[in-house]
Design an enzyme around this catalytic site. Structure first.
Site, short mmCIF file in Angstrom:
data_model
loop_
_atom_site.label_atom_id
_atom_site.label_comp_id
_atom_site.label_asym_id
_atom_site.label_seq_id
_atom_site.Cartn_x
_atom_site.Cartn_y
_atom_site.Cartn_z
N CYS A 8 0.80 -1.23 0.11
CA CYS A 8 -0.09 -0.07 0.17
C CYS A 8 0.84 1.18 0.00
O CYS A 8 2.15 1.16 -0.51
CB CYS A 8 -0.89 -0.12 1.16
SG CYS A 8 -0.30 0.02 2.68
N ARG A 14 -3.31 -0.62 5.40
CA ARG A 14 -3.76 -1.50 4.60
C ARG A 14 -3.09 -3.02 4.38
O ARG A 14 -3.46 -3.98 4.91
CB ARG A 14 -4.36 -1.27 3.16
CG ARG A 14 -5.46 -0.19 3.18
CD ARG A 14 -5.69 0.55 2.15
NE ARG A 14 -4.56 1.58 1.87
CZ ARG A 14 -4.32 2.23 0.80
NH1 ARG A 14 -5.34 2.04 -0.23
NH2 ARG A 14 -3.31 2.96 0.50
N ASP A 124 -8.10 4.06 1.35
CA ASP A 124 -7.27 4.03 2.24
C ASP A 124 -7.91 4.71 3.50
O ASP A 124 -8.84 5.82 3.52
CB ASP A 124 -6.61 5.44 1.72
CG ASP A 124 -5.38 5.86 2.61
OD1 ASP A 124 -5.33 5.61 3.76
OD2 ASP A 124 -4.30 6.27 2.22
P1 4NP Z 1 -1.95 2.93 4.03
O1 4NP Z 1 -2.45 4.14 4.58
O2 4NP Z 1 -1.32 3.23 2.71
O3 4NP Z 1 -2.89 1.97 4.08
O4 4NP Z 1 -0.65 2.53 5.02
C1 4NP Z 1 -1.63 5.46 4.82
C2 4NP Z 1 -0.96 5.63 5.75
C3 4NP Z 1 -0.27 6.92 6.03
C4 4NP Z 1 -0.28 7.73 5.07
C5 4NP Z 1 -1.34 7.63 4.06
C6 4NP Z 1 -1.86 6.15 3.81
N1 4NP Z 1 0.37 8.90 5.19
O5 4NP Z 1 0.22 9.84 4.39
O6 4NP Z 1 1.16 9.13 6.01
#
Ligand code: 4NP
Length: 151
Positions: A8, A14, A124
């Protein structure tokens, strides 16, 4: 042995859930599988999964608290047999790391396991409340079951 990488953006919400769910199902069925996860970004390198992901996994009997975030590398494209991405932006970002067409063929949108060719993305949940994480858990659980059923 089969090696599967879940990817991800941040590797804290995720893909750690997908990693934990698939590992759990493989263990339950006594299937030898190496599973890991990574992010296309590097902001959270070395961090534990988001506490909301840890908590929703725990609710369903899975412990993901020992995972540590890392960024995907070009070596992962050689190492892993399958690379499941959570959304279409992840897919574009992972494609940029591919050095040949056979590597691109390894990269698959995880929700296409549930609805073939739908090209749906796992939302997300980072800016959501816990409800968003429960929905993500359900989507990933369904997708991981399909992956296990195919092995
Ligand atoms: P992930 O979610 O891609 O599902 O781990 C996110 C976690 C952190 C961030 C964006 C999406 N961020 O911008 O820090």
């Amino acid at each position: 042995m089969r090696k599967i990488l879940m990817v991800c953006l941040g590797n804290i919400c995720r893909s750690p859930l997908a990693h934990g769910i698939l590992s759990h199902k493989a263990k339950e069925k006594k299937i030898n599988l190496i599973v890991d996860s990574a992010g296309t970004g590097n902001w959270h390198t070395g961090n534990k999964p988001d506490s909301r992901s840890i908590n929703i996994a725990k609710k369903f009997g899975i412990d993901i608290s020992n995972q540590k975030a890392r960024q995907i590398t070009k070596d992962d494209l050689f190492e892993y047999d399958l690379i499941y991405v959570m959304d279409t932006q992840n897919k574009r970002d992972v494609y940029k790391l591919c050095t040949n067409e056979s590597q691109k063929l390894k990269v698959k949108l995880i929700l296409n396991e549930v609805n073939v060719d739908s090209n749906n993305s796992v939302p997300d949940p980072y800016y959501d409340e816990i409800d968003g994480f429960e929905e993500v858990y359900k989507l990933l659980n369904e997708a991981c079951q399909k992956i296990i059923d195919k092995i």
